[in-house]
Design an enzyme around this catalytic site. Structure first.
Site, PDB file in Angstrom:
ATOM      1  N   ASP A  12       0.866  -1.179   0.000  1.00  0.00           N
ATOM      2  CA  ASP A  12       0.000   0.000   0.000  1.00  0.00           C
ATOM      3  C   ASP A  12       0.900   1.226   0.000  1.00  0.00           C
ATOM      4  O   ASP A  12       2.093   1.127   0.297  1.00  0.00           O
ATOM      5  CB  ASP A  12      -0.897  -0.017   1.254  1.00  0.00           C
ATOM      6  N   SER A  13       0.310   2.370  -0.269  1.00  0.00           N
ATOM      7  CA  SER A  13       1.078   3.612  -0.215  1.00  0.00           C
ATOM      8  C   SER A  13       1.489   3.932   1.222  1.00  0.00           C
ATOM      9  O   SER A  13       2.402   4.721   1.444  1.00  0.00           O
ATOM     10  CB  SER A  13       0.242   4.758  -0.779  1.00  0.00           C
ATOM     11  N   CYS A  75      -3.782  -0.872  -2.096  1.00  0.00           N
ATOM     12  CA  CYS A  75      -4.019   0.542  -2.398  1.00  0.00           C
ATOM     13  C   CYS A  75      -4.949   0.684  -3.612  1.00  0.00           C
ATOM     14  O   CYS A  75      -4.641   0.173  -4.696  1.00  0.00           O
ATOM     15  CB  CYS A  75      -2.670   1.188  -2.679  1.00  0.00           C
ATOM     16  N   GLU A 154      -6.391   9.532   9.452  1.00  0.00           N
ATOM     17  CA  GLU A 154      -5.090   9.361  10.114  1.00  0.00           C
ATOM     18  C   GLU A 154      -5.009  10.182  11.397  1.00  0.00           C
ATOM     19  O   GLU A 154      -4.298   9.839  12.331  1.00  0.00           O
ATOM     20  CB  GLU A 154      -3.955   9.688   9.147  1.00  0.00           C
ATOM     21  N   CYS A 186     -11.254   3.516  -1.161  1.00  0.00           N
ATOM     22  CA  CYS A 186      -9.967   3.958  -0.620  1.00  0.00           C
ATOM     23  C   CYS A 186      -9.735   3.187   0.674  1.00  0.00           C
ATOM     24  O   CYS A 186     -10.674   2.947   1.439  1.00  0.00           O
ATOM     25  CB  CYS A 186      -9.996   5.459  -0.350  1.00  0.00           C
ATOM     26  N   HIS A 188      -8.665   3.936   3.472  1.00  0.00           N
ATOM     27  CA  HIS A 188      -8.983   4.599   4.742  1.00  0.00           C
ATOM     28  C   HIS A 188     -10.484   4.687   5.037  1.00  0.00           C
ATOM     29  O   HIS A 188     -10.880   4.840   6.186  1.00  0.00           O
ATOM     30  CB  HIS A 188      -8.427   6.018   4.742  1.00  0.00           C
TER      31      HIS A 188
HETATM   32  N1  DGL Z   1      -3.984   3.921  -0.030  1.00  0.00           N
HETATM   33  C1  DGL Z   1      -4.561   4.981  -0.823  1.00  0.00           C
HETATM   34  C2  DGL Z   1      -5.791   4.435  -1.579  1.00  0.00           C
HETATM   35  O1  DGL Z   1      -6.389   3.452  -1.210  1.00  0.00           O
HETATM   36  C3  DGL Z   1      -4.957   6.181   0.017  1.00  0.00           C
HETATM   37  C4  DGL Z   1      -3.802   6.989   0.525  1.00  0.00           C
HETATM   38  C5  DGL Z   1      -2.985   7.629  -0.571  1.00  0.00           C
HETATM   39  O2  DGL Z   1      -3.469   8.596  -1.220  1.00  0.00           O
HETATM   40  O3  DGL Z   1      -1.893   7.176  -0.819  1.00  0.00           O
HETATM   41  O4  DGL Z   1      -6.146   4.998  -2.595  1.00  0.00           O
END
Ligand code: DGL
Length: 269
Positions: A12-13, A75, A154, A186, A188
């Site tokens: 993931d990012s 991600c 977050e 997403c 989050h």
């Molecule tokens: N993990 C990213 C997503 O699911 C969200 C956070 C980011 O922008 O890197 O798109």
């Protein structure tokens, strides 16, 4: 036989992919997992396609060092832009979150009016819309990017008046479109479920990709005969590219349990 004991790689990012890890742990409790969060370069959701693809290629290369038997792109942003390129470059099975999320929404909708929310990059890619239309071209899809949701989560502001106000603003056009299903596109957003449900009302079904992605991982491993069906004790390792402190503090909220050790890697280049 050999593949059974190999871990599943997840990237993931940053931190959010732990919502997908949680679903994989629940669906496949014997599987070991190597998690890679690119916390030094997060967010991906504001970046361009070429950057997202480049980072994603590097993330896969990192995970391959551990002999992973499949890779899950937790991600949404990476899945939206990089999946076809990754599948072209690597032989290991790669599972993204878009198709599973789209499938869950297609199964849930009754009125064929689906909303999608995600980062700017995810919405711009049109990936969810395309995936939904591959299942059913008659479904109407309405999309909205919600860039403030990631920092809000977050920060741990999951309820309360500020969160509700921001959600109301982002979701008002989708509400006007009378969607009956919303994809939380997403990593989050599942943490904002109660606020989003409150804003949209009880008649809208909220869908996230995590559970269905875990089901798809099971299918891929079964197909490759690498599913770990023994009562083995799984091993979990977490790697990040920046200071692990924030990841450690916030991570348990996403994972629903305390993280084990988090190791820092100095980039993967
Ligand atoms: N993990 C990213 C997503 O699911 C969200 C956070 C980011 O922008 O890197 O798109």
């Amino acid at each position: 036989m050999n593949g059974m004991r190999q871990p599943i790689g997840v990237f993931d990012s940053g931190i959010g992919g732990l919502t997908v890890v949680k679903a994989v742990m629940e669906e496949l409790p014997s599987e070991s997992i190597i998690y890679f969060g690119d916390t030094a370069r997060v967010p991906y959701g504001t970046k361009s396609k070429s950057t997202i693809v480049k980072f994603s290629l590097e993330n896969v290369e990192f995970l391959l060092r551990f002999g992973v038997k499949c890779i899950v792109i937790a991600c949404n942003t990476s899945s939206s832009w990089a999946l076809p390129t990754l599948r072209k470059y690597f032989k290991v099975p790669i599972i993204g979150v878009i198709r599973p999320g789209a499938l869950a929404a297609v199964q849930a909708t009754r009125t064929k009016r689906i909303g999608v929310i995600g980062t700017k990059a995810t919405i711009h890619s049109g990936a969810y819309e395309a995936a939904i239309h591959r299942f059913d071209p008659t479904i109407k899809v309405f999309s909205e990017s919600c860039p403030l949701f990631v920092p809000l989560v977050e920060e741990g502001w999951l309820n309360g008046s500020i969160c509700k106000e921001i959600a109301t603003k982002y979701l008002e056009s989708l509400k006007r479109q009378r969607i009956d299903t919303l994809i939380l596109g997403c990593t989050h957003y599942p943490l904002l479920t109660s606020t989003i449900q409150h804003v949209l009302g009880p008649d809208v079904t909220l869908v996230d990709s995590a559970k269905q992605t875990a089901v798809e991982v099971r299918g891929v491993l079964m197909g490759a005969e690498t599913l770990c069906d023994h009562r083995l004790r799984p091993r979990y390792r977490f790697f990040v590219t920046d200071e692990p402190a924030h990841f450690n503090q916030v991570g348990h909220r996403f994972l629903g349990q305390v993280l084990g050790s988090v190791e820092r890697v100095n980039g993967h280049h």
